[in-house]
Scaffold this motif. Structure first.
Motif, PDB file in Angstrom:
ATOM      1  N   ARG A 149      -7.691  -2.255  -1.637  1.00  0.00           N
ATOM      2  CA  ARG A 149      -6.510  -3.075  -1.363  1.00  0.00           C
ATOM      3  C   ARG A 149      -5.548  -3.088  -2.541  1.00  0.00           C
ATOM      4  O   ARG A 149      -4.350  -2.864  -2.395  1.00  0.00           O
TER       5      ARG A 149
ATOM      6  N   ASP B 263      -6.869  -1.619   3.293  1.00  0.00           N
ATOM      7  CA  ASP B 263      -7.970  -2.557   3.492  1.00  0.00           C
ATOM      8  C   ASP B 263      -9.007  -1.890   4.392  1.00  0.00           C
ATOM      9  O   ASP B 263      -8.852  -1.830   5.611  1.00  0.00           O
TER      10      ASP B 263
ATOM     11  N   ASP C 236      -1.475  -4.449   1.787  1.00  0.00           N
ATOM     12  CA  ASP C 236      -2.727  -3.687   1.810  1.00  0.00           C
ATOM     13  C   ASP C 236      -3.012  -3.078   3.183  1.00  0.00           C
ATOM     14  O   ASP C 236      -4.161  -2.822   3.530  1.00  0.00           O
TER      15      ASP C 236
END
Length: 525
Positions: A178, A184, A324
């Motif tokens: 991230r 992510d 992210d």
């Protein structure tokens, strides 16, 4: 004093200026051309000088200007005063502290504090350590360097275990992806991501393999990371497709690193020492490889993520947003802008001050936050109008302390009070302005804050109380707290409130409190 400092900053800039061809078409101008071409509508005008002064000082120094600084900047008639102020702030002593506070929250997300980590952050920004080196030192901390060793806190805090719970290595893997790649991958731990086609299980497992053999060293008192021997690939299998797979260390979307295997007894470059409890240093160090491959100009995702986070710092929203979730189905709002800045950031050797300076010089950054009188409200990702950005808890503490007339450094216990009242819980992003009952009660009842509204020791309340001219008093109040002139309506209302009060000092204290607790004071706009 401010104007003189700006001239010095401008001269310093000239001595290190870019080549002539870049000055003729600087990056800031090219960014504005791309933003305007995509706007599809008229853009907001420039923010006035007072608004710019407040905005850029909050972003680069972490505080609002004093009334004297504001008045000096507004009165300065030089054409390059904005450029001069930007350079002055980037070269000033408050910039490293501001960046330390900001990146502590960005990278640690309120997970904890450590003196060595704070030292690493502030000294790095003071020395303008390039972004790639800054991140490399976090991923492979050097315990022998006293200035850099605190970088290990990013890893060691996430390697802690609580009670009988195992160390959250998947969480650490997620955070590295991230923070430094803008992806992510946590939902790809057990299978290919269900909603993001780009994120595959091998991406998570490959990154996880870099980190899976790390642990907190116990032989030193400062944060330090050790590595166990990694001599085989990681086995994994999708919960949906029961097909055994393997991977060695592998950056997401990159190539697998071959695991080096050594004969028994020859695995360590520096062997363990039972007497000192030194755990040893393996010859094959996945963290070293990670620190070389991830923060690199050859790693496009790293470069673009760095640009995106600094853009977010200055504009309040990323070109890729959320920060992210960079993937093909969530493209940047302005692909050409991100491409340009990524190329130039790498070409300028990841010079953070260079990037922040270019962003601050853009017309997009310097736009007014006032919406047009007619027409539809513009989309937040068009950058045709300045976005409101919430002040961090640390900024709120600093600006409240400064605005109420304190010249000395903010006490640490006061800063902690503001963090407790305003900060989000750990791991909860702090990107939006979110007033809370807890914060309101704090501002209404905390004895320390309320004492700042009482006249004394030359503070704002005392200065205003001693001023018999109510119109001057009100102007000084607005310059000090909101960095602007009051409107006619505001002046009339406050004049009536103060002059009709039977307790003038108390009325002035209430007026200060009202401005300090306003939404306008709590955001950068």
């Amino acid at each position: 004093m401010l104007a003189r400092s700006m001239i010095v900053g401008w001269v310093c800039w000239l001595s290190t200026a870019a080549p002539a061809q870049e000055i003729s078409n600087p990056v800031a101008v090219r960014v504005d051309q791309l933003i305007t071409a995509q706007a599809g509508r008229p853009v907001a005008p420039r923010v006035d000088d007072a608004g710019f002064c407040r905005r850029v000082m909050l972003d680069l120094a972490g505080r609002i200007p004093t009334a004297a600084e504001l008045q000096s900047f507004v009165a300065d008639g030089s054409a390059d005063k904005r450029r001069g102020l930007i350079d002055q702030l980037l070269a000033g002593p408050e910039y490293p502290r501001r960046m330390r506070e900001l990146f502590h929250v960005v990278l640690m997300e309120r997970l904890g504090d450590h003196e060595e980590w704070s030292k690493y952050l502030e000294s790095s920004f003071a020395a303008n350590v390039p972004w790639d080196q800054f991140v490399a030192r976090i991923l492979r901390p050097n315990p022998e360097n006293e200035t850099e060793r605190g970088a290990a806190f990013f890893l060691t805090k996430r390697l802690e275990n609580y009670g009988q719970q195992a160390v959250d290595l998947p969480g650490l893997t997620r955070d590295v992806g991230r923070m430094f790649l803008g992806v992510d991958l946590l939902c790809a731990q057990c299978h290919d991501h269900l909603f993001v086609d780009d994120y595959k299980q091998v991406d998570f497992q490959g990154l996880h393999t870099f980190l899976s053999h790390t642990f907190i060293r116990q032989d030193v008192k400062f944060p330090a990371v050790g590595e166990k021997i990694l001599d085989k690939k990681t086995d994994f299998m999708s919960v949906f497709i029961k097909e055994p797979k393997q991977t060695g260390p592998r950056l997401p979307f990159g190539n697998e690193v071959e695991v080096a295997v050594f004969a028994k007894g020859e695995e360590f470059a520096v062997p363990p020492d039972k007497a000192t409890k030194f755990p040893g240093q393996p010859k094959f160090s996945p963290l070293t490889i990670l620190s070389e491959q991830l923060p690199s100009g050859a790693n496009d995702r790293f470069v673009r993520n760095g640009v995106n986070r600094f853009w977010w710092m200055m504009f309040g929203r990323g070109l890729v947003h959320p920060l992210d979730l960079s993937h093909s189905a969530n493209p940047p709002s302005h692909p050409e802008v991100l491409d340009l800045l990524a190329e130039e950031f790498a070409a300028h050797r990841f010079d953070i001050k260079w990037l922040l300076r270019e962003l601050a010089l853009t017309e997009a950054y310097q736009r007014s936050s006032q919406l047009p009188a007619d027409g539809p409200e513009p989309a937040a990702d068009r950058y045709v109008v300045a976005l409101e950005k919430p002040l961090s808890s640390e900024q709120l503490a600093t600006v409240t302390w400064t605005a109420t007339g304190h010249a000395e450094p903010l006490p640490d216990d006061v800063r902690k009070k503001f963090i407790a009242a305003f900060a989000n819980p750990p791991r909860e992003p702090e990107g939006d302005f979110a007033p809370s009952v807890k914060a309101a009660l704090f501002l209404s009842h905390d004895a320390t804050v309320l004492s700042w509204l009482q006249p004394g020791s030359g503070n704002l309340a005392e200065r205003l109380t001693q001023n018999a001219d109510t119109s001057v008093l009100i102007r000084d109040l607005y310059h000090t707290v909101l960095s602007r002139d009051p409107s006619e309506e505001e002046s009339a209302m406050l004049t009536q409130f103060v002059t009709q009060s039977t307790d003038r000092p108390k009325a002035i204290g209430h007026a200060i409190w009202a401005l300090l607790t306003s939404t306008e004071f709590c955001v950068n706009h």
